[in-house]
Design a protein around this motif. Structure first.
Motif, PDB file in Angstrom:
ATOM      1  N   LEU A  45       0.767  -1.272   0.140  1.00  0.00           N
ATOM      2  CA  LEU A  45       0.002   0.089  -0.121  1.00  0.00           C
ATOM      3  C   LEU A  45       0.690   1.162   0.036  1.00  0.00           C
ATOM      4  O   LEU A  45       0.507   2.066  -0.737  1.00  0.00           O
ATOM      5  N   ALA A  46       1.988   1.185   0.618  1.00  0.00           N
ATOM      6  CA  ALA A  46       2.855   2.377   0.792  1.00  0.00           C
ATOM      7  C   ALA A  46       3.514   2.645  -0.738  1.00  0.00           C
ATOM      8  O   ALA A  46       3.750   3.755  -1.160  1.00  0.00           O
ATOM      9  N   ALA A  76      -4.512   0.375  -5.018  1.00  0.00           N
ATOM     10  CA  ALA A  76      -4.282  -0.548  -3.849  1.00  0.00           C
ATOM     11  C   ALA A  76      -4.347  -2.099  -4.169  1.00  0.00           C
ATOM     12  O   ALA A  76      -3.608  -2.908  -4.002  1.00  0.00           O
ATOM     13  N   ARG A  77      -5.341  -2.403  -4.902  1.00  0.00           N
ATOM     14  CA  ARG A  77      -5.701  -3.656  -5.239  1.00  0.00           C
ATOM     15  C   ARG A  77      -4.728  -4.317  -6.108  1.00  0.00           C
ATOM     16  O   ARG A  77      -4.254  -5.397  -5.932  1.00  0.00           O
ATOM     17  N   ASP A  78      -4.504  -3.730  -7.346  1.00  0.00           N
ATOM     18  CA  ASP A  78      -3.386  -3.933  -8.098  1.00  0.00           C
ATOM     19  C   ASP A  78      -1.989  -4.253  -7.373  1.00  0.00           C
ATOM     20  O   ASP A  78      -1.304  -5.193  -7.809  1.00  0.00           O
ATOM     21  N   HIS A  79      -1.462  -3.290  -6.438  1.00  0.00           N
ATOM     22  CA  HIS A  79      -0.186  -3.388  -5.779  1.00  0.00           C
ATOM     23  C   HIS A  79      -0.293  -4.916  -4.946  1.00  0.00           C
ATOM     24  O   HIS A  79       0.741  -5.348  -4.708  1.00  0.00           O
ATOM     25  N   GLU A  82       0.067  -7.824  -7.003  1.00  0.00           N
ATOM     26  CA  GLU A  82       1.456  -8.006  -7.340  1.00  0.00           C
ATOM     27  C   GLU A  82       2.391  -8.496  -6.316  1.00  0.00           C
ATOM     28  O   GLU A  82       3.094  -9.575  -6.281  1.00  0.00           O
ATOM     29  N   ALA A  83       1.912  -8.120  -4.846  1.00  0.00           N
ATOM     30  CA  ALA A  83       2.666  -8.223  -3.657  1.00  0.00           C
ATOM     31  C   ALA A  83       2.506  -9.792  -3.608  1.00  0.00           C
ATOM     32  O   ALA A  83       3.430 -10.562  -3.087  1.00  0.00           O
ATOM     33  N   PHE A  84       1.413 -10.196  -3.525  1.00  0.00           N
ATOM     34  CA  PHE A  84       0.941 -11.635  -3.175  1.00  0.00           C
ATOM     35  C   PHE A  84       0.795 -12.611  -4.398  1.00  0.00           C
ATOM     36  O   PHE A  84      -0.075 -13.757  -4.259  1.00  0.00           O
ATOM     37  N   ALA A  85       1.441 -12.211  -5.404  1.00  0.00           N
ATOM     38  CA  ALA A  85       1.395 -13.164  -6.888  1.00  0.00           C
ATOM     39  C   ALA A  85       1.674 -14.513  -6.584  1.00  0.00           C
ATOM     40  O   ALA A  85       0.770 -15.452  -6.952  1.00  0.00           O
ATOM     41  N   GLU A  86       2.668 -14.888  -5.981  1.00  0.00           N
ATOM     42  CA  GLU A  86       3.114 -16.295  -5.777  1.00  0.00           C
ATOM     43  C   GLU A  86       1.990 -16.893  -4.536  1.00  0.00           C
ATOM     44  O   GLU A  86       1.724 -18.181  -5.149  1.00  0.00           O
ATOM     45  N   GLU A  87       1.496 -16.377  -3.818  1.00  0.00           N
ATOM     46  CA  GLU A  87       0.491 -16.919  -2.774  1.00  0.00           C
ATOM     47  C   GLU A  87      -0.928 -17.097  -3.673  1.00  0.00           C
ATOM     48  O   GLU A  87      -1.383 -18.218  -3.195  1.00  0.00           O
TER      49      GLU A  87
END
Length: 179
Positions: A45-46, A76-79, A82-87
Motif C-alpha cells: 500500500l505504501a 491498492a488492489r493492483d499492488h 502483485e505483492a501476493f502473486a506467488e501466494e
C-alpha cells in the motif's frame, strides 16, 4: 469538543463521516498464523501511495481489511495482487476484494473505554436504523470507535447515533459530513 470532561452523561461528544471510501480485503486460510502478511500488505500500500484510514483484522487471522479513499482502491488492489502473486498462484491467498461506495463514521469521545455499552449502543442504533456495519475498529487512543457503512446511509447513521447518545439535545441536531 472541550478539554474538560463532563461529569455524567454520555462520553460520546462528536461524530464525523468520511464519504467516498472503499474497503479492501485480503483473505485466505493460508494467512492463519503466517508472520509477515500485515507488513507485506502495508508495504504494498505504501508503494501504491495509498492512505489507509481504518484497519480491521479478526483474531482468526483469516482476513485483513482496511478503508481507503475510493479513488485509491484500484491501485491498492493492483499492488496487493502483485505483492501476493506467488501466494495467489499457490492458492494460499483467496484474493483481494474491493467494496466501494462506503463511508467511515467516527464516534469520538473521552472516557468511552471506561463506559460499558458504548459500542453496543452504536451498533444498536445502526441496527435499529437498518444500517449494516461493513467493518468496525476502535482507535488505540480509546477516544474513537469507527464503523464503515454504506455511504448513502451516512447521514441516517449519524442521526441514529446522535439520537442514541442524545447528542441532538446538546448540538442542536447538527450533522456534519466530511467529503
Amino acid at each position: 469538543i472541550t478539554v474538560r470532561a463532563s461529569s455524567g452523561g454520555s462520553p460520546v461528544r462528536a461524530l464525523s463521516a468520511i464519504q467516498s471510501q472503499a474497503i479492501v480485503t485480503v483473505s485466505a486460510n493460508g494467512m492463519i498464523g503466517v508472520p509477515g502478511i500485515a507488513p507485506r500488505t502495508f508495504r504494498a500500500l505504501a508503494r501504491a501511495g495509498t492512505s489507509v484510514s481504518l484497519i480491521s483484522q479478526a483474531s482468526s487471522e483469516h482476513s485483513i481489511c482496511f478503508a481507503v479513499p475510493d479513488h485509491e482502491a484500484r491501485a491498492a488492489r493492483d499492488h496487493l495482487l502483485e505483492a501476493f502473486a506467488e501466494e495467489l498462484e499457490r492458492g494460499e491467498i483467496d484474493g483481494v476484494e474491493v467494496e466501494r461506495g462506503l463511508a467511515t463514521l467516527a464516534v469520538v469521545g473521552c472516557g468511552m473505554v471506561h463506559t460499558p455499552g458504548v459500542a453496543a449502543r452504536i451498533c444498536g442504533a445502526l441496527a435499529d436504523a437498518h444500517i449494516n456495519i461493513v467493518a468496525i475498529a476502535q482507535g488505540s487512543s480509546e477516544l474513537n470507535v469507527s464503523v464503515v457503512i454504506d455511504g448513502e446511509r451516512a447521514d441516517d447513521a449519524q442521526r441514529a447515533i446522535h439520537a442514541a447518545f442524545q447528542l441532538d439535545k446538546r448540538s442542536g441536531g447538527r450533522v456534519r459530513r466530511s467529503e
